[in-house]
Design a protein around this motif. Sequence first.
Motif, PDB file in Angstrom:
ATOM      1  N   VAL A   1     -20.950 -91.131  88.178  1.00  0.00           N
ATOM      2  CA  VAL A   1     -20.544 -90.338  87.015  1.00  0.00           C
ATOM      3  C   VAL A   1     -19.036 -90.065  87.058  1.00  0.00           C
ATOM      4  N   ASP A   2     -18.536 -89.726  88.228  1.00  0.00           N
ATOM      5  CA  ASP A   2     -17.113 -89.400  88.358  1.00  0.00           C
ATOM      6  C   ASP A   2     -16.239 -90.577  87.926  1.00  0.00           C
TER       7      ASP A   2
ATOM      8  N   THR B   1     -12.822 -92.755  81.151  1.00  0.00           N
ATOM      9  CA  THR B   1     -12.690 -92.367  79.750  1.00  0.00           C
ATOM     10  C   THR B   1     -11.827 -91.113  79.602  1.00  0.00           C
ATOM     11  N   GLY B   2     -10.952 -90.887  80.597  1.00  0.00           N
ATOM     12  CA  GLY B   2      -9.909 -89.866  80.424  1.00  0.00           C
ATOM     13  C   GLY B   2     -10.269 -88.444  80.809  1.00  0.00           C
ATOM     14  N   HIS B   3     -11.440 -88.243  81.416  1.00  0.00           N
ATOM     15  CA  HIS B   3     -11.800 -86.881  81.824  1.00  0.00           C
ATOM     16  C   HIS B   3     -11.185 -86.546  83.174  1.00  0.00           C
TER      17      HIS B   3
ATOM     18  N   SER C   1     -10.384 -69.691  79.114  1.00  0.00           N
ATOM     19  CA  SER C   1      -9.138 -70.367  79.513  1.00  0.00           C
ATOM     20  C   SER C   1      -8.680 -71.372  78.460  1.00  0.00           C
ATOM     21  N   TYR C   2      -9.636 -72.085  77.880  1.00  0.00           N
ATOM     22  CA  TYR C   2      -9.265 -73.081  76.869  1.00  0.00           C
ATOM     23  C   TYR C   2      -8.442 -72.419  75.752  1.00  0.00           C
ATOM     24  N   SER C   3      -8.807 -71.183  75.412  1.00  0.00           N
ATOM     25  CA  SER C   3      -8.085 -70.506  74.327  1.00  0.00           C
ATOM     26  C   SER C   3      -6.620 -70.262  74.715  1.00  0.00           C
ATOM     27  N   LYS C   4      -6.354 -70.190  76.038  1.00  0.00           N
ATOM     28  CA  LYS C   4      -4.956 -70.026  76.463  1.00  0.00           C
ATOM     29  C   LYS C   4      -4.247 -71.372  76.571  1.00  0.00           C
ATOM     30  N   TRP C   5      -4.971 -72.394  76.979  1.00  0.00           N
ATOM     31  CA  TRP C   5      -4.345 -73.684  77.278  1.00  0.00           C
ATOM     32  C   TRP C   5      -4.077 -74.532  76.028  1.00  0.00           C
ATOM     33  N   ILE C   6      -4.901 -74.323  75.023  1.00  0.00           N
ATOM     34  CA  ILE C   6      -4.765 -75.169  73.835  1.00  0.00           C
ATOM     35  C   ILE C   6      -3.917 -74.458  72.795  1.00  0.00           C
ATOM     36  N   ARG C   7      -2.802 -75.099  72.413  1.00  0.00           N
ATOM     37  CA  ARG C   7      -1.883 -74.516  71.447  1.00  0.00           C
ATOM     38  C   ARG C   7      -1.694 -75.442  70.252  1.00  0.00           C
ATOM     39  N   SER C   8      -1.548 -76.729  70.556  1.00  0.00           N
ATOM     40  CA  SER C   8      -1.209 -77.666  69.482  1.00  0.00           C
ATOM     41  C   SER C   8      -2.106 -78.900  69.575  1.00  0.00           C
ATOM     42  N   TRP C   9      -2.073 -79.701  68.550  1.00  0.00           N
ATOM     43  CA  TRP C   9      -2.862 -80.940  68.536  1.00  0.00           C
ATOM     44  C   TRP C   9      -2.486 -81.837  69.699  1.00  0.00           C
ATOM     45  N   ARG C  10      -1.262 -81.640  70.246  1.00  0.00           N
ATOM     46  CA  ARG C  10      -0.842 -82.451  71.392  1.00  0.00           C
ATOM     47  C   ARG C  10      -1.640 -82.130  72.653  1.00  0.00           C
ATOM     48  N   ASP C  11      -2.267 -80.952  72.682  1.00  0.00           N
ATOM     49  CA  ASP C  11      -3.070 -80.573  73.859  1.00  0.00           C
ATOM     50  C   ASP C  11      -4.495 -81.119  73.777  1.00  0.00           C
ATOM     51  N   LEU C  12      -4.792 -81.840  72.711  1.00  0.00           N
ATOM     52  CA  LEU C  12      -6.164 -82.335  72.490  1.00  0.00           C
ATOM     53  C   LEU C  12      -6.221 -83.853  72.562  1.00  0.00           C
ATOM     54  N   PRO C  13      -7.368 -84.449  72.908  1.00  0.00           N
ATOM     55  CA  PRO C  13      -8.564 -83.730  73.367  1.00  0.00           C
ATOM     56  C   PRO C  13      -8.364 -83.179  74.782  1.00  0.00           C
ATOM     57  N   LEU C  14      -9.047 -82.096  75.084  1.00  0.00           N
ATOM     58  CA  LEU C  14      -9.083 -81.574  76.446  1.00  0.00           C
ATOM     59  C   LEU C  14     -10.440 -81.989  77.015  1.00  0.00           C
ATOM     60  N   LEU C  15     -10.400 -82.821  78.048  1.00  0.00           N
ATOM     61  CA  LEU C  15     -11.633 -83.436  78.561  1.00  0.00           C
ATOM     62  C   LEU C  15     -11.826 -83.061  80.025  1.00  0.00           C
TER      63      LEU C  15
ATOM     64  N   ARG D   1     -22.340 -88.551  72.006  1.00  0.00           N
ATOM     65  CA  ARG D   1     -23.114 -89.798  72.105  1.00  0.00           C
ATOM     66  C   ARG D   1     -22.659 -90.695  73.253  1.00  0.00           C
ATOM     67  N   ASN D   2     -21.319 -90.782  73.433  1.00  0.00           N
ATOM     68  CA  ASN D   2     -20.810 -91.634  74.519  1.00  0.00           C
ATOM     69  C   ASN D   2     -21.302 -91.155  75.877  1.00  0.00           C
ATOM     70  N   ILE D   3     -21.301 -89.854  76.055  1.00  0.00           N
ATOM     71  CA  ILE D   3     -21.752 -89.308  77.335  1.00  0.00           C
ATOM     72  C   ILE D   3     -23.240 -89.594  77.517  1.00  0.00           C
ATOM     73  N   LEU D   4     -24.018 -89.411  76.449  1.00  0.00           N
ATOM     74  CA  LEU D   4     -25.451 -89.668  76.567  1.00  0.00           C
ATOM     75  C   LEU D   4     -25.704 -91.140  76.922  1.00  0.00           C
TER      76      LEU D   4
END
Lengths: 481, 481
Positions: B55-56, B62-64, B120-134, B178-181
């Motif tokens: 899994v790891d 896929t960027g996680h 924590s996500y609410s602190k770390w995510i500010r702009s579209w540049r911070d996404l996706p957060l995986l 779906r990709n994860i499943l």
Amino acid sequence: MNKEIGITVKKDQDFSEWYSQVVLKSELIDYASAKGFIILRPYGYVIWDTIKEYVDKKIKETGHQNAYFPALIPEGLLKKEGDHFEGFIPEVFWVTQAGNRKVGERLALRPTSETIAYDSYSKWIRSWRDLPLLLNFWNTVMRAEIKSTKPFIRNSEFLWQEGHTAHATEEEAKKEVRNILEMYKKLIEEELAVPVLTGTKTEKEKFVGAIYTTTLESIMPDGLALQMGTSHNLGQNFSKPFEIKFLGNDKQEHFVWQTSWGVSWRLIGAIIMMHGDDKGLVLPPRIASIQVVIIPIHYKEQDIIPVRKKVKEFVIKLKQNNIKVYVDDRKHYTPGWKFHDWEMKGVPLRVEIGPRDIRKEEITLARRDKEEKISVNENIAVDKVSILLEEIQNNLFDNAKRLQNEFITKIEDFVEFKKAIKNKGGFLRANWCLESKCENEIKEETGADIRVIPFRNEDVFGPCVYCRKEGKKVVYFAKSY
Amino acid sequence: MNKEIGITVKKDQDFSEWYSQVVLKSELIDYASAKGFIILRPYGYVIWDTIKEYVDKKIKETGHQNAYFPALIPEGLLKKEGDHFEGFIPEVFWVTQAGNRKVGERLALRPTSETIAYDSYSKWIRSWRDLPLLLNFWNTVMRAEIKSTKPFIRNSEFLWQEGHTAHATEEEAKKEVRNILEMYKKLIEEELAVPVLTGTKTEKEKFVGAIYTTTLESIMPDGLALQMGTSHNLGQNFSKPFEIKFLGNDKQEHFVWQTSWGVSWRLIGAIIMMHGDDKGLVLPPRIASIQVVIIPIHYKEQDIIPVRKKVKEFVIKLKQNNIKVYVDDRKHYTPGWKFHDWEMKGVPLRVEIGPRDIRKEEITLARRDKEEKISVNENIAVDKVSILLEEIQNNLFDNAKRLQNEFITKIEDFVEFKKAIKNKGGFLRANWCLESKCENEIKEETGADIRVIPFRNEDVFGPCVYCRKEGKKVVYFAKSY
């Protein structure tokens, strides 16, 4: 880069604030909502993973296996070894409720796993054929920190590994204790580039429940000592209350001889403190998840394609040489901003590739550990990167070793001792009569304790630094984290 | 081997007792002193490690990235998403004391990390540049089991991974779910050799706090369904209470779209139940830490040296072909005892090397999945081992697939339904009107619930199995673990 985004204090002016800013701004951790707890963010996690991989490989090579024990320990089990329990009781978190029900017996959140593991060992070990039992657990332990907390150094929960072994003979257990300490020493000095002093702890400072504790001690740039890891000889202190017995080759029943040992994410704290500078983190190449960051430089439209091509070629070559490389091709950030960002994150080597480099068939390399930027011919660039990474690793260790040496002060009498602790800190190398009375009173008067009685027998050079009676051992005092 | 040491019941006579004996006697686990908790022993740990590695690797591709969040969550945070909290409250362990002090706000032992992570996500995510957060976390979660417990299947603490992602668009989040499943499906079918049905859960059965839950469901040989893993679309259900907002490319603020997903050591339980037999465990080659065990056979003194030599040569060849091999050269145990021991431990292939094999330039191979023992010329032995391992993997999957097919029964009406649940169990494939009233009443009358609404649109073949109104979907009912 905005000044507020970078580190705003100097390391030698406000060490503590500098440390806090580095761990947060380089995105190693964040504070969690529960006081004393931290979140290990991806950039910090990969450092722990690298340490973990190293230790995991080494212990497997010597026959150890991993297992997982529950996080919750019934109070009765934790109490079974009296000294051990007394030692941990002030910091144990207790579960008293499950859903809306009260739990029968209180459950302790694992502060360490000796008791829960040895309860099982007593069932699993029957005969000499079951020995040695060499297990290790990768987990977290929880200890409510009542003093002030500090990321990686003192937290209410920390990631670590704990080894727990059982042997047929005392000799074998003693050997295990030393072998593990040697393995830790290699990890810390060769990979983390942090020099250590090794030796034993005093009776006062040993692990609660151990016969003796061996330790690795480092001195940080603020003159405080940091315990990097420990390896304990538990003798039969646990095997007797837990009844871990085996039928020997001699048809007699014997209690096993045990050891336990561990290192934690505290090691990450040591890397930060030891090598970091006013720009942020500095990672030793052997522990860095990104050893080389490539910043493509193309201000003009026509430069983009050739620069990208050159970057791609260079990445392939680096990867072929097992160099961990990352290309920062983020748009919307200037090369200058990226330079600062990766400096803060401590990547050992920065590579710049721009149109001028391509024209001159060169590649530009900037070391993180020195203000040094060189251009080399692209044909020798990969070799040069390998050499520089090696040099950086060595340079960081040499600097740290120099700092350690500067922080070891030979002390003859207690007036000197007090002055040195007050003015300079560091390790005070002094003679000791072996009496815990002196040890306690020194601690009370100066805050310093005996960090380590060195393995290397150092010649006593005078009377006990405190009571002036006969000096029996040279030991290293320090104030510590 | 003593009968008492081996498995003493037959799988098809007392499945539950058989399972308990296999997990204990093959040394995958032991029971811990706190009720409902188990200890993962080395032989079980390596299976989990293999699953973890798989899994790891896939999620990193896929960027996680991995991170670690604290085990303790303040009550206030856990309460922030109301449904979620209500769902977990009956099984949360609560810390109320630290040392001898009462803690201010109660601390929950993490039953899952949505709330603490999204704070924590609410602190770390500010702009579209911070996404996706995986992000993904490898940890344990604790849920006080009030019903009866079963190793790997239902415990108060279990090892798992939990992925938590945040995306800029709903579309992206749905794709992630779906990709994860799909990744889980490959893991479970191709590595663990256990076939699954995939689809969505009903409103009643979905994860508390999700928009919808996708699931992988397997049927065990006793006719009970086992949920193998889930992947949830959280929509904006958490981003709104936790205020996880980002400034979009459009200069507007948006709430992120989220997913969470996980598999646990329950997968080990599925392997045991699905493939095990009256002799014990049977491990699929791709998940076995030991794929081939070699038993040297030398009853006479003069055979020892040539047998050892031949074993050594064969081990080298197997390792060159990346086959995981272990030589059981324990003295004081007979070859026969070892055969039984490794059969119980489920090693896919046993190799015997004795003087007769050497004389005939052969090697003897015994499959674990069939009563089949063959001798092959030593020159082709390595190739034969590779082929057999592949065959065993396929054979185990084919058997499991046959079992799954036998356990899918097409049901037209409720009389049939009740009879099938009572006599045979398994999946009942039936039409449903989509009303939760029917779902609830079926559950009450039979104990079966809707395990999965298949992704594959299956043609409705009649009215709702319960109310006889229009059938809107074909779904799979089952009683479950």
